[in-house]
Design an enzyme around this catalytic site. Structure first.
Site, PDB file in Angstrom:
ATOM      1  CE1 TYR A 125      -5.590   4.252  11.183  1.00 41.50           C
ATOM      2  CE2 TYR A 125      -4.916   4.498   8.897  1.00 41.50           C
ATOM      3  CZ  TYR A 125      -4.756   3.905  10.133  1.00 41.50           C
ATOM      4  OH  TYR A 125      -3.767   2.968  10.332  1.00 41.50           O
ATOM      5  CG  HIS A 172      -2.118  -0.849   1.076  1.00 40.39           C
ATOM      6  ND1 HIS A 172      -3.314  -0.575   1.669  1.00 40.39           N
ATOM      7  CD2 HIS A 172      -2.307  -1.982   0.347  1.00 40.39           C
ATOM      8  CE1 HIS A 172      -4.199  -1.506   1.332  1.00 40.39           C
ATOM      9  NE2 HIS A 172      -3.613  -2.376   0.535  1.00 40.39           N
ATOM     10  N   PRO A 187      -3.757   1.175  18.935  1.00 42.60           N
ATOM     11  CG  PRO A 187      -5.655  -0.070  18.404  1.00 42.60           C
ATOM     12  CD  PRO A 187      -4.995   0.651  19.523  1.00 42.60           C
TER      13      PRO A 187
HETATM   14  P1  RFL Z   1       1.640 -11.351  21.943  1.00 40.77           P
HETATM   15  O1  RFL Z   1       1.159 -11.416  20.527  1.00 40.77           O
HETATM   16  O2  RFL Z   1       0.706 -10.918  22.983  1.00 40.77           O
HETATM   17  O3  RFL Z   1       2.218 -12.787  22.299  1.00 40.77           O
HETATM   18  C1  RFL Z   1       2.599 -13.139  23.614  1.00 40.77           C
HETATM   19  C2  RFL Z   1       2.490 -14.638  23.779  1.00 40.77           C
HETATM   20  O4  RFL Z   1       2.907 -14.997  25.093  1.00 40.77           O
HETATM   21  C3  RFL Z   1       1.982 -15.936  25.633  1.00 40.77           C
HETATM   22  N1  RFL Z   1       2.025 -15.852  27.109  1.00 40.77           N
HETATM   23  C4  RFL Z   1       2.629 -16.757  27.900  1.00 40.77           C
HETATM   24  N2  RFL Z   1       3.292 -17.884  27.615  1.00 40.77           N
HETATM   25  C5  RFL Z   1       3.793 -18.606  28.665  1.00 40.77           C
HETATM   26  N3  RFL Z   1       3.614 -18.234  29.967  1.00 40.77           N
HETATM   27  C6  RFL Z   1       2.962 -17.106  30.285  1.00 40.77           C
HETATM   28  N4  RFL Z   1       2.813 -16.754  31.581  1.00 40.77           N
HETATM   29  C7  RFL Z   1       2.433 -16.321  29.235  1.00 40.77           C
HETATM   30  N5  RFL Z   1       1.717 -15.161  29.193  1.00 40.77           N
HETATM   31  C8  RFL Z   1       1.482 -14.900  27.903  1.00 40.77           C
HETATM   32  C9  RFL Z   1       0.642 -15.520  25.038  1.00 40.77           C
HETATM   33  O5  RFL Z   1      -0.307 -16.580  25.070  1.00 40.77           O
HETATM   34  C10 RFL Z   1       1.058 -15.125  23.627  1.00 40.77           C
HETATM   35  O6  RFL Z   1       1.007 -16.217  22.728  1.00 40.77           O
HETATM   36  O7  RFL Z   1       2.937 -10.394  22.050  1.00 40.77           O
HETATM   37  P2  RFL Z   1       4.102 -10.161  20.988  1.00 40.77           P
HETATM   38  O8  RFL Z   1       4.620 -11.460  20.455  1.00 40.77           O
HETATM   39  O9  RFL Z   1       5.034  -9.211  21.625  1.00 40.77           O
HETATM   40  O10 RFL Z   1       3.394  -9.438  19.726  1.00 40.77           O
HETATM   41  C11 RFL Z   1       2.841  -8.165  19.843  1.00 40.77           C
HETATM   42  C12 RFL Z   1       1.665  -7.992  18.871  1.00 40.77           C
HETATM   43  O11 RFL Z   1       0.780  -9.062  19.053  1.00 40.77           O
HETATM   44  C13 RFL Z   1       0.936  -6.658  19.080  1.00 40.77           C
HETATM   45  O12 RFL Z   1       1.857  -5.613  19.304  1.00 40.77           O
HETATM   46  C14 RFL Z   1       0.063  -6.260  17.857  1.00 40.77           C
HETATM   47  O13 RFL Z   1      -0.949  -7.182  17.641  1.00 40.77           O
HETATM   48  C15 RFL Z   1      -0.541  -4.866  18.049  1.00 40.77           C
HETATM   49  N6  RFL Z   1      -1.438  -4.464  16.950  1.00 40.77           N
HETATM   50  C16 RFL Z   1      -0.938  -3.953  15.763  1.00 40.77           C
HETATM   51  N7  RFL Z   1       0.390  -3.838  15.581  1.00 40.77           N
HETATM   52  C17 RFL Z   1       0.891  -3.366  14.379  1.00 40.77           C
HETATM   53  O14 RFL Z   1       2.131  -3.234  14.265  1.00 40.77           O
HETATM   54  N8  RFL Z   1       0.071  -3.066  13.319  1.00 40.77           N
HETATM   55  C18 RFL Z   1      -1.281  -3.172  13.408  1.00 40.77           C
HETATM   56  O15 RFL Z   1      -1.968  -2.936  12.410  1.00 40.77           O
HETATM   57  C19 RFL Z   1      -1.835  -3.597  14.684  1.00 40.77           C
HETATM   58  N9  RFL Z   1      -3.167  -3.720  14.838  1.00 40.77           N
HETATM   59  C20 RFL Z   1      -2.829  -4.586  17.098  1.00 40.77           C
HETATM   60  C21 RFL Z   1      -3.681  -4.186  16.018  1.00 40.77           C
HETATM   61  C22 RFL Z   1      -3.386  -5.094  18.266  1.00 40.77           C
HETATM   62  C23 RFL Z   1      -4.762  -5.181  18.376  1.00 40.77           C
HETATM   63  N10 RFL Z   1      -5.283  -5.706  19.610  1.00 40.77           N
HETATM   64  C24 RFL Z   1      -6.186  -6.754  19.665  1.00 40.77           C
HETATM   65  C25 RFL Z   1      -4.656  -5.324  20.864  1.00 40.77           C
HETATM   66  C26 RFL Z   1      -5.046  -4.267  16.122  1.00 40.77           C
HETATM   67  C27 RFL Z   1      -5.605  -4.734  17.323  1.00 40.77           C
HETATM   68  C28 RFL Z   1      -7.105  -4.743  17.410  1.00 40.77           C
HETATM   69  C1  PHB Z   2      -5.806  -3.692  10.994  1.00 40.49           C
HETATM   70  O1  PHB Z   2      -5.962  -3.940   9.778  1.00 40.49           O
HETATM   71  O2  PHB Z   2      -6.082  -4.535  11.864  1.00 40.49           O
HETATM   72  C2  PHB Z   2      -5.291  -2.374  11.408  1.00 40.49           C
HETATM   73  C3  PHB Z   2      -4.927  -1.454  10.431  1.00 40.49           C
HETATM   74  C4  PHB Z   2      -4.449  -0.199  10.809  1.00 40.49           C
HETATM   75  C5  PHB Z   2      -4.352   0.106  12.158  1.00 40.49           C
HETATM   76  C6  PHB Z   2      -4.703  -0.818  13.121  1.00 40.49           C
HETATM   77  C7  PHB Z   2      -5.185  -2.063  12.753  1.00 40.49           C
HETATM   78  O3  PHB Z   2      -3.916   1.338  12.511  1.00 40.49           O
END
Ligand code: RFL
Ligand code: PHB
Length: 392
Positions: free
Chosen positions: A201, A72, A293
């Site tokens: 957005y 994109h 996010p």
């Molecule tokens: P995670 O993905 O939370 O993984 C951590 C893992 O550790 C496990 N765990 C344990 N394991 C053993 N013992 C314990 N005591 C434990 N406690 C936890 C968990 O089960 C899990 O499997 O962290 P990690 O790997 O650092 O990854 C981070 C990302 O997941 C997170 O930053 C992103 O998803 C954030 N995020 C976005 N980031 C972007 O760069 N671009 C995006 O477009 C974006 N969109 C988003 C998002 C996060 C969202 N939510 C749901 C918070 C959109 C949303 C809606």
């Molecule tokens: C998504 O596609 O989940 C998404 C895209 C842009 C954002 C956050 C989440 O800023």
């Protein structure tokens, strides 16, 4: 069991670190509290910076990303019913982002882990970190009522915001910063063609909305809702109507609705743990920091942590040099704080957050948007941050 680096958490941070270390000949054990199906079922990020994609490619897992991901080179900000295109590529000298779901990344990472015969223990309960301030730390966990013990040189805390690693740092050594927002994002995934081939957005007087996608036939939409709203208050038809009401007329008219395949509410939070290293423990990804996010920076910041941490660990095992590990918290945090600033700024810009200041914040927001959308300098700053600041 004995390993060089014990990694807590099989999310993107943990598995990417395992992959990079494995390719450099460093032995790892990954402990994950959930099942693989549970981890693969989480719908989260979608926008990847080039630096992250390059890291995946360098780790030998970029093939599907390059085949199925969408490049994109811009997105829209909708304000007062008008769509303004942010020309990411034009403003940054050709930089772009990639649309490729976190679920797909998890899938590619688990496959790579299987291919290297790496030890990944899922459903590891009651994981506990011991002697992290000594040269010989160890980790214990239970499974099916039995106790297990992993000796290691280092522990990588990649266990997300609610994990055990950060909590294992003594309170007197722990420095954290937090800002909680009064809204959450209600997200819906649907097998419908996206309303637009680029993200929109939208800042609307009814609230924030985001139109995103996963592919030509899978859409991802978000609206902001008060943080304590129960999900039952949002059956699909109510969600689609509210989303339409927050979009410019042309987008609302083009929106194809359908049954949701996933629906969840994520609270908005800014959080930084300034203590990303304590003794032999290193925190990475959501274990160390959270962003709202809005700027799509969470997973991307996790990736830059893993870039710095993997290099520090690989240098240590190649030559015994500890400089890279010592520099890790400094380098990681310098980039994290910039992602925090940008995510906070994007959140303030696009949400109507309740402020008890007689409308002052709202008028500032109007001025900010007016300035941004009419200033090449301001747009360039937005674009530069959105495509991702360099790792070094
Ligand atoms: P995670 O993905 O939370 O993984 C951590 C893992 O550790 C496990 N765990 C344990 N394991 C053993 N013992 C314990 N005591 C434990 N406690 C936890 C968990 O089960 C899990 O499997 O962290 P990690 O790997 O650092 O990854 C981070 C990302 O997941 C997170 O930053 C992103 O998803 C954030 N995020 C976005 N980031 C972007 O760069 N671009 C995006 O477009 C974006 N969109 C988003 C998002 C996060 C969202 N939510 C749901 C918070 C959109 C949303 C809606
Ligand atoms: C998504 O596609 O989940 C998404 C895209 C842009 C954002 C956050 C989440 O800023």
């Amino acid at each position: 069991m004995k390993t060089q680096v014990c990694i807590i958490g099989a999310g993107p941070s943990g598995l990417l670190l395992a992959q990079l270390l494995h390719r450099a000949g460093v032995d790892t054990v990954v402990l994950e509290r959930h099942t693989r199906e549970h981890v693969l079922g989480r719908i989260r990020a979608g926008v990847l910076e080039t630096g992250f994609c390059d890291l995946m490619r360098g780790a030998g897992i970029g093939a599907r990303l390059d085949k199925e991901g969408q490049v994109h080179d811009g997105f829209d900000i909708a304000y007062r019913g008008v769509r303004h295109r942010i020309d990411l590529s034009g403003l940054t000298g050709g930089h772009t982002v990639m649309i490729y779901g976190q679920t797909e990344i998890q899938h590619d990472l688990f496959e790579a882990r299987d291919a290297m015969d790496g030890v990944t223990i899922t459903e590891a309960k009651n994981v506990q970190l011991h002697d992290i301030d000594r040269d010989t730390p160890h980790v214990t966990y239970t499974m099916d009522g039995e106790n297990f013990h992993v000796d290691c040189d280092f522990i990588a805390g990649c266990d997300g915001y609610h994990g055990v690693s950060r909590q294992s740092i003594p309170t007197e050594a722990l420095v954290t910063y937090e800002k909680v927002y009064p809204v959450g994002w209600l997200g819906v995934l649907a097998d419908t063609p996206p309303v637009s081939d680029e993200l929109i957005y939208s800042n609307h007087e009814r609230g924030f909305a985001l139109c995103s996608l996963r592919s030509d036939h899978v859409s991802r939409y978000y609206i902001d809702v008060p943080v304590d709203t129960p999900l039952q208050e949002w059956p699909d038809d109510v969600f689609w109507e509210e989303l339409k009401s927050r979009l410019p007329k042309d987008a609302a008219a083009a929106l194809v609705t359908g049954p949701s395949t996933e629906k969840s509410i994520a609270p908005l939070r800014s959080f930084v743990c300034d203590t990303m290293n304590y003794g032999r423990l290193f925190l990475a990804g959501d274990a160390g920091h959270i962003v709202p996010p809005t700027g799509a920076k969470g997973l991307n910041s996790a990736a830059s942590d893993i870039y710095f941490l993997s290099r520090g660990l690989i240098d240590y095992y190649k030559s015994g040099a500890e400089d890279g590990l010592k520099a890790y918290p400094v380098k990681a945090l310098a980039r994290v704080w910039k992602a925090e600033r940008f995510s906070w700024w994007m959140t303030q810009l696009l949400h109507r957050l309740p402020e008890n200041d007689g409308g002052f914040s709202l008028r500032l927001q109007e001025a900010e948007l007016d300035y941004l959308l009419n200033s090449k300098a301001a747009l360039t700053s937005l674009a530069e941050n959105y495509v991702g600041l360099p790792f070094e």
